[in-house]
Structures are given as C-alpha cells and as structure tokens.
Design an enzyme around this catalytic site. Structure first.
Site, mmCIF file in Angstrom:
data_model
loop_
_atom_site.group_PDB
_atom_site.id
_atom_site.type_symbol
_atom_site.label_atom_id
_atom_site.label_comp_id
_atom_site.label_asym_id
_atom_site.label_seq_id
_atom_site.Cartn_x
_atom_site.Cartn_y
_atom_site.Cartn_z
ATOM 1 C CD GLU A 153 -3.102 -1.020 2.131
ATOM 2 O OE1 GLU A 153 -2.952 -0.239 3.098
ATOM 3 O OE2 GLU A 153 -4.109 -1.747 1.995
ATOM 4 C CD GLU A 264 -4.037 -5.587 3.071
ATOM 5 O OE1 GLU A 264 -4.919 -4.816 3.544
ATOM 6 O OE2 GLU A 264 -2.831 -5.479 3.330
#
Length: 348
Positions: A153, A264
C-alpha cells in the site's frame, strides 16, 4: 541454452499459452485463493505464522499465503545484511507455505517507507530499495512458488515517484536472476475503487502503464474494503460496495492486457458485509481471464477479536463465521498453474 533445449522450451511455452487461453475462456477458476497470515509486520512483536495455521487454511482449500513483515525487521540497516534470525523466520514461513505445491507472497508491509521515510526520497533512495530486493531475490529465486509482492500500500506520494521505485526493484530482481512472479501495487493504498481517480495525483491507471519488467512476469496488486470510506476500519459494509468497486479496474486490466490480484479484502460478520464479499468474489471468478486470485485480510495469532480475523478458535477446531463465505468459493477449486523450466508461464 542449446538449440534443442531452446526449441523444447518454446514448444512448451506455446502449449502453455494455448492452454491458458482455453482455460480463461472456458472456466471461471482463479489461480490463487488464500489469506494474509499477519504478525511479523507488527511493531510490538515478532509473531510469524505457525505450521498449525498453514495446515488449517490448506485444509480449507487455500493455496496461497501472503506473509507480511516489516522491512526494518528483516534489514535493520539499509544496504546491510539481513538480520539472521528474522531471515530464518521468513524462510521457514515461506517453506511452510509452499510445501504441498502451494504458494507464498512475500510482503514488505511498509507503505512505501523505511523508518517513516518515503522510498524515492533522499533518506531512502531507489537504490536502497533495489538493494533490499536484490537480497530477497537471492533468497528465493530458486523457489518458483514464491511470489514477490514489492510493497504494501504505497500512499501519500507522487504516483510517478512510486513507479520509479518499483521499476528499480524489478530491475534488481531480474538482475539477480529471479524469474518469479512480481506483484506491483499502485499508489493511494492501491484501491481498486480509485484506480482511475486523480485525487492522489496521477491516476494509477495512467502512471502504472510505465511499469517495466524485462521478464514480462508481473501483475498488479489491488486492495479493496467495503465500508463507507473504503478503509477497512469498521464493521459497516455498504452492500453496493461489492462488485461495483472492481468494474473500472477490471475493464482497465482487460484493455491493457494486464493481470490483477486482490491482495487484501475483508468484511465483518454481518449480512451487508457478506453480500459485499460474495458480490466481489463472484466478480473476480467471472473475470478470471484478468484476475489471478485473492487473499483475505487476515489471520494470525496476534489479532485476538479483530473484526476481520479468520484465526480459528478452540485450538483450531472452531471456524470464524466468515470462513463459510470463502469456502463457497474455495469449493470451486483453482486452476492449475503451468510451469515452464520450473517457472510459471504467465501471459501479460
């Protein structure tokens, strides 16, 4: 490579291409379905996954395990040797994950930072990041079932800065001789819903086209949560935040001839979240020509009663409720991954 071996290699690769195209057209099977086994990315402990956890999730039909860890834990000083104990823990986790023909995604879980400093800055240069990935590639280049997730991320940075850093790492990985599949995240926490948006700078849909891999063996890693701000921080799920959040990214992948993996996603134990999860995973199955698979966030012994945990209770005898949602998709099985000369034959 001798002419005879070279011809053999390309014949097998051509067969793999034909087989993969046929599979994508005739079956809605993903290649990878599994879970994040979190713990080694926590600041306050070193909780690597246990053999019992791997065995439990394999028994459910999962075949891929994303293993998050802190960059600083593995490499306490930039451009220096890895911490031997932590390196051994990572290797043990990877070996446990990839036994029985399964897969591991190694995941430096640092948000494109080292000790809080952005990759691509004067404090943490692209060369520092490349050194880190050279060392990881040297550890795992002989295991084709290890997938290299470049970074968790990236966010709050120019998208172009992240693209430059990612490309530096990819060059280093290939220079080390590793042919492994590489997962490349986008900027802005790599959200599927924001892939084409520009509130964070140049959209991922534009900038990520500048990712370059001499091995032509990479896919984009996207994440998606289903609460009102897509942060995955509360129990609420908008029932409209299921498949709808993937349509633009799916269309982009198909138009650009790229692949994606949902690294995710999660939902709390309620009917709205169940609806969102079912919708999202059905979308991935229905578009398995561009989506490689998914890994749920998360399990691991450190989570306690975290709203998304799939860590079983009662000494691994009692499932979390959300496991039943996933088992409906795991029951469909996964596509076989074709290997040529020991490495996956991918088509971007």
């Amino acid at each position: 490579m001798t002419p005879k071996k070279c011809l053999h290699h390309w014949i097998i690769l051509l067969m793999a291409c034909v087989f993969s195209t046929t599979q994508a057209g005739n079956s809605n099977k993903l290649q990878y379905m599994g879970i994040n086994l979190a713990g080694a990315e926590f600041n306050h402990g070193t909780f690597w996954p246990t053999a019992q956890e791997f065995d439990y999730f394999k028994s459910k039909g999962m075949n891929v395990f994303r293993i998050p860890f802190l960059w600083e834990r593995i490499q306490p000083n930039l451009n220096q040797a890895f911490d031997q104990n932590q390196q051994n823990n990572l290797i043990a986790s990877v070996n446990e994950a990839t036994s029985d023909g399964n897969y591991a995604i190694i995941d430096p879980h640092n948000y494109a930072r080292y000790n809080g400093q952005l990759i691509g800055s004067n404090s943490v240069t692209d060369a520092d990041f490349a050194d880190f990935w050279t060392r990881l590639a040297n550890l795992f280049s002989n295991n084709p079932r290890v997938i290299f997730g470049l970074m968790n991320e990236p966010n709050s940075m120019p998208t172009e800065q992240w693209v430059s850093s990612a490309n530096a790492a990819i060059v280093a990985i290939r220079a080390a001789g590793a042919q492994n599949l590489i997962l490349v995240p986008g900027n802005a926490w790599t959200g599927a819903h924001s892939w084409e948006q520009n509130w964070y700078g140049t959209p991922n849909a534009q900038a990520m086209l500048n990712i370059s891999d001499s091995g032509n063996n990479f896919a984009f890693e996207l994440h998606q949560y289903f609460d009102s701000d897509f942060s995955g921080t509360n129990t609420f799920c908008d029932p409209n935040h299921g498949s709808a959040q993937f349509v633009a990214a799916t269309n982009w992948l198909r138009q650009q001839g790229k692949k994606g993996l949902l690294g995710e996603f999660a939902g709390a134990n309620n009917s709205n979240c169940e609806q969102s999860i079912n919708s999202a995973l059905q979308h991935l199955e229905d578009n398995a020509d561009v989506w490689l698979g998914w890994t749920w966030w998360a399990a691991g012994p450190e989570w306690g009663e975290y709203i998304f945990t799939l860590e079983p209770t009662n000494n691994f005898t009692t499932d979390r409720p959300q496991m039943a949602w996933l088992e409906a998709f795991l029951a469909n099985g996964v596509d076989d991954v074709i290997f040529v000369d020991g490495f996956e034959a991918t088509i971007n």
